[in-house]
Design a protein around this motif. Structure first.
Motif, PDB file in Angstrom:
ATOM      1  N   GLY A 131       0.822  -1.200   0.000  1.00 41.50           N
ATOM      2  CA  GLY A 131       0.000   0.000   0.000  1.00 41.50           C
ATOM      3  C   GLY A 131       0.857   1.251   0.000  1.00 41.50           C
ATOM      4  N   PRO A 132       0.244   2.415  -0.149  1.00 39.24           N
ATOM      5  CA  PRO A 132       0.988   3.672  -0.171  1.00 39.24           C
ATOM      6  C   PRO A 132       1.585   4.005   1.189  1.00 39.24           C
ATOM      7  CG  PRO A 132      -1.373   4.095  -0.130  1.00 39.24           C
ATOM      8  CD  PRO A 132      -1.213   2.623  -0.306  1.00 39.24           C
ATOM      9  N   ALA A 133       2.663   4.737   1.164  1.00 34.75           N
ATOM     10  CA  ALA A 133       3.322   5.179   2.391  1.00 34.75           C
ATOM     11  C   ALA A 133       2.476   6.246   3.078  1.00 34.75           C
ATOM     12  CB  ALA A 133       4.700   5.743   2.049  1.00 34.75           C
ATOM     13  N   PRO A 134       2.733   6.508   4.365  1.00 34.79           N
ATOM     14  CA  PRO A 134       2.050   7.627   5.032  1.00 34.79           C
ATOM     15  C   PRO A 134       2.235   8.916   4.244  1.00 34.79           C
ATOM     16  CG  PRO A 134       3.199   6.292   6.652  1.00 34.79           C
ATOM     17  CD  PRO A 134       3.616   5.768   5.300  1.00 34.79           C
ATOM     18  N   VAL A 135       1.235   9.761   4.273  1.00 34.86           N
ATOM     19  CA  VAL A 135       1.320  11.011   3.522  1.00 34.86           C
ATOM     20  C   VAL A 135       2.514  11.823   4.016  1.00 34.86           C
ATOM     21  CG1 VAL A 135      -1.155  11.075   3.080  1.00 34.86           C
ATOM     22  CG2 VAL A 135      -0.252  12.245   5.090  1.00 34.86           C
ATOM     23  N   GLY A 136       3.181  12.508   3.098  1.00 38.55           N
ATOM     24  CA  GLY A 136       4.328  13.327   3.455  1.00 38.55           C
ATOM     25  C   GLY A 136       5.629  12.575   3.587  1.00 38.55           C
ATOM     26  N   SER A 137       5.675  11.291   3.189  1.00 37.26           N
ATOM     27  CA  SER A 137       6.899  10.501   3.322  1.00 37.26           C
ATOM     28  C   SER A 137       7.924  10.811   2.233  1.00 37.26           C
ATOM     29  CB  SER A 137       6.580   9.005   3.277  1.00 37.26           C
ATOM     30  OG  SER A 137       5.785   8.619   4.374  1.00 37.26           O
ATOM     31  N   PHE A 138       7.486  11.439   1.152  1.00 33.18           N
ATOM     32  CA  PHE A 138       8.382  11.785   0.047  1.00 33.18           C
ATOM     33  C   PHE A 138       8.458  13.307  -0.075  1.00 33.18           C
ATOM     34  CE2 PHE A 138       7.214   7.464  -0.560  1.00 33.18           C
ATOM     35  CZ  PHE A 138       8.274   6.854  -1.215  1.00 33.18           C
ATOM     36  N   ALA A 139       9.296  13.770  -0.956  1.00 29.59           N
ATOM     37  CA  ALA A 139       9.555  15.204  -1.069  1.00 29.59           C
ATOM     38  C   ALA A 139       8.323  15.989  -1.490  1.00 29.59           C
ATOM     39  CB  ALA A 139      10.688  15.438  -2.071  1.00 29.59           C
ATOM     40  N   ALA A 140       8.232  17.223  -1.015  1.00 31.30           N
ATOM     41  CA  ALA A 140       7.171  18.140  -1.430  1.00 31.30           C
ATOM     42  C   ALA A 140       7.604  18.892  -2.676  1.00 31.30           C
ATOM     43  CB  ALA A 140       6.860  19.134  -0.317  1.00 31.30           C
ATOM     44  N   ASN A 141       6.645  19.269  -3.518  1.00 28.49           N
ATOM     45  CA  ASN A 141       6.980  20.059  -4.708  1.00 28.49           C
ATOM     46  C   ASN A 141       7.185  21.522  -4.328  1.00 28.49           C
ATOM     47  OD1 ASN A 141       4.446  21.327  -4.576  1.00 28.49           O
ATOM     48  ND2 ASN A 141       3.681  20.476  -6.484  1.00 28.49           N
ATOM     49  N   PRO A 142       7.549  22.389  -5.261  1.00 27.33           N
ATOM     50  CA  PRO A 142       7.847  23.776  -4.900  1.00 27.33           C
ATOM     51  C   PRO A 142       6.683  24.541  -4.287  1.00 27.33           C
ATOM     52  CG  PRO A 142       8.836  23.251  -7.016  1.00 27.33           C
ATOM     53  CD  PRO A 142       7.959  22.094  -6.664  1.00 27.33           C
ATOM     54  N   PHE A 143       5.452  24.085  -4.481  1.00 24.87           N
ATOM     55  CA  PHE A 143       4.297  24.706  -3.824  1.00 24.87           C
ATOM     56  C   PHE A 143       4.080  24.154  -2.417  1.00 24.87           C
ATOM     57  CE2 PHE A 143       1.775  25.964  -7.914  1.00 24.87           C
ATOM     58  CZ  PHE A 143       2.531  27.130  -8.015  1.00 24.87           C
ATOM     59  N   GLY A 144       4.872  23.162  -2.020  1.00 21.34           N
ATOM     60  CA  GLY A 144       4.701  22.571  -0.700  1.00 21.34           C
ATOM     61  C   GLY A 144       3.669  21.470  -0.646  1.00 21.34           C
ATOM     62  N   LEU A 145       3.297  20.911  -1.797  1.00 24.05           N
ATOM     63  CA  LEU A 145       2.320  19.827  -1.858  1.00 24.05           C
ATOM     64  C   LEU A 145       3.031  18.479  -1.891  1.00 24.05           C
ATOM     65  CD1 LEU A 145      -0.123  21.260  -4.549  1.00 24.05           C
ATOM     66  CD2 LEU A 145      -0.261  21.495  -2.080  1.00 24.05           C
ATOM     67  N   TYR A 146       2.477  17.508  -1.171  1.00 23.68           N
ATOM     68  CA  TYR A 146       3.067  16.177  -1.096  1.00 23.68           C
ATOM     69  C   TYR A 146       2.264  15.165  -1.914  1.00 23.68           C
ATOM     70  CZ  TYR A 146       5.952  17.834   2.799  1.00 23.68           C
ATOM     71  OH  TYR A 146       6.863  18.513   3.561  1.00 23.68           O
ATOM     72  N   ASP A 147       2.986  14.186  -2.457  1.00 22.97           N
ATOM     73  CA  ASP A 147       2.381  13.005  -3.070  1.00 22.97           C
ATOM     74  C   ASP A 147       1.540  13.299  -4.309  1.00 22.97           C
ATOM     75  OD1 ASP A 147       3.485  11.472  -0.941  1.00 22.97           O
ATOM     76  OD2 ASP A 147       1.810  12.072   0.323  1.00 22.97           O
ATOM     77  N   VAL A 148       1.879  14.326  -5.047  1.00 28.13           N
ATOM     78  CA  VAL A 148       1.177  14.566  -6.315  1.00 28.13           C
ATOM     79  C   VAL A 148       1.641  13.583  -7.385  1.00 28.13           C
ATOM     80  CG1 VAL A 148       0.574  16.986  -5.934  1.00 28.13           C
ATOM     81  CG2 VAL A 148       2.835  16.414  -6.846  1.00 28.13           C
ATOM     82  N   ASN A 149       2.746  12.899  -7.130  1.00 22.95           N
ATOM     83  CA  ASN A 149       3.238  11.859  -8.036  1.00 22.95           C
ATOM     84  C   ASN A 149       3.196  10.538  -7.280  1.00 22.95           C
ATOM     85  OD1 ASN A 149       5.168  14.436  -8.195  1.00 22.95           O
ATOM     86  ND2 ASN A 149       4.649  13.770 -10.258  1.00 22.95           N
ATOM     87  N   GLY A 150       2.418   9.583  -7.756  1.00 26.25           N
ATOM     88  CA  GLY A 150       2.314   8.310  -7.071  1.00 26.25           C
ATOM     89  C   GLY A 150       1.397   8.381  -5.870  1.00 26.25           C
ATOM     90  N   SER A 151       1.634   7.503  -4.890  1.00 34.20           N
ATOM     91  CA  SER A 151       0.790   7.365  -3.699  1.00 34.20           C
ATOM     92  C   SER A 151      -0.558   6.772  -4.096  1.00 34.20           C
ATOM     93  CB  SER A 151       0.639   8.693  -2.964  1.00 34.20           C
ATOM     94  OG  SER A 151      -0.025   8.505  -1.739  1.00 34.20           O
TER      95      SER A 151
END
Length: 346
Positions: free
Chosen positions: A255-275
């Motif tokens: 299953g997907p990792a806990p939210v915020g486990s990977f890098a944030a994009n320049p807007f500060g959003l997490y998991d816009v790729n994958g998850s």
């Protein structure tokens, strides 16, 4: 990605789930193709999986389901934004496995939160960007300029299990597959587009503010984070930037990792790729020909097929570009599908 034919779309759907160990994936296939070419096989696998779940486990012996295979070619899974964890459970402030932290937040970006159990929000400025790609799948063409005239607030993370369960406890949202046993800080999944609408209605009533799914243009604008490349971090996949197969730790097959486990994009959003794949509000169109240039939701009368964006943990790097898109029936639940919230900035 499947080409524009019903047979190819069904085949793509089946290929993406044929090795799944989740009965809900085969149920999703049967919902879309009750008389499909693989219907009998899907029913047989559902029976086998449910029978296996009912077998007593041997003492002191754990059984681990085999990892589902992920298609190696870029053909989105059959369908393929999580509220924040309950107030006593803090979200990670920095990605656990990211190799790089984002630089300073983009200009005009700020944070908001409307209640203790509400999703954390990032308020994005108005702006113009190029949506889609002329070098990728036909459904992503033509690349076109879109102007978002007003700022808007979008979930910093995908809606989580804890956030979803707050709605369930209130009697406003349905129980979904596995939600009771999944970690509360992971993205909720097995939710349909219709389910997401129920959450938005409840959250709007709780806060007095109009929550909704992002439009497809808002989603891509947010996911790009002001960048123009294939990924928000550049043109090549880099470890620790996306929660997907072969994209680096802390990836897990189950299953997907806990939210915020990977890098944030320049807007500060997490998991816009994958998850998890994220529902957006728009009806599906086979290309961007005649798409609106103002970022509004692109609707059609009696629309039941909606767009999902972003890929999931079960796909490889070829699904991770900011332009990746696919479709799914609005009533179907799938173990790879979740969502993230949006409201107008005030």
């Amino acid at each position: 990605m499947p080409k524009d034919s019903a047979e190819q779309i069904e085949l793509t759907f089946w290929d993406s789930i044929k090795d799944s160990t989740h009965a809900s994936d085969y149920e999703a296939y049967l919902k879309s193709y009750p008389n499909g070419r693989f219907a009998a096989l899907a029913r047989a696998r559902i029976e086998r999986l449910k029978a296996a779940e009912q077998k007593p486990k041997a003492p002191e012996q754990s059984r681990v389901a085999p990892a589902a295979k992920v298609p190696s070619e870029r053909e989105p899974p059959a369908p393929k934004a999580a509220p924040k964890a309950a107030p006593e459970q803090a979200q990670p402030e920095a990605p656990a496995a990211a190799t790089e932290k984002p630089k300073a937040p983009a200009a005009g970006v700020s944070a908001a939160k409307d209640c203790a159990t509400c999703p954390d929000l990032i308020i994005l400025p108005a702006g113009t960007f190029t949506m889609g790609s002329n070098t990728s799948d036909p459904s992503e063409k033509p690349a076109h300029r879109v102007t978002l005239a007003k700022p808007f607030a979008i979930g910093k993370y995908e809606v989580t299990v804890d956030q979803w369960n707050a709605c369930v406890t209130a009697g406003a949202c349905p129980h979904v597959g596995g939600d009771a046993s999944r970690p509360g800080n992971t993205p909720v999944r097995d939710v349909s587009w219709d389910d997401a609408q129920q959450y938005m209605k409840w959250l709007s009533a709780q806060t007095g503010k109009a929550y909704r799914l992002p439009t497809e243009a808002e989603w891509e604008y947010a996911a790009r984070g002001g960048t123009t490349g294939k990924f928000w971090w550049g043109e090549q996949m880099r470890k620790g930037m996306a929660n997907c197969k072969d994209c680096g730790q802390p990836w897990q097959a189950e299953g997907p990792a806990p939210v915020g486990s990977f890098a944030a994009n320049p807007f500060g959003l997490y998991d816009v790729n994958g998850s998890v794949w994220e529902w957006v509000s728009d009806c599906w169109h086979n290309s961007y020909k005649s798409a609106p240039a103002d970022g509004r939701s692109w609707e059609e009368a009696n629309c039941r097929v909606r767009v999902i964006r972003g890929g999931s943990w079960r796909e490889g790097a070829s699904y991770m570009p900011s332009t990746t898109r696919f479709k799914y029936d609005a009533s179907v639940r799938n173990s790879q599908n979740g969502f993230r919230v949006v409201r107008d900035a005030q």
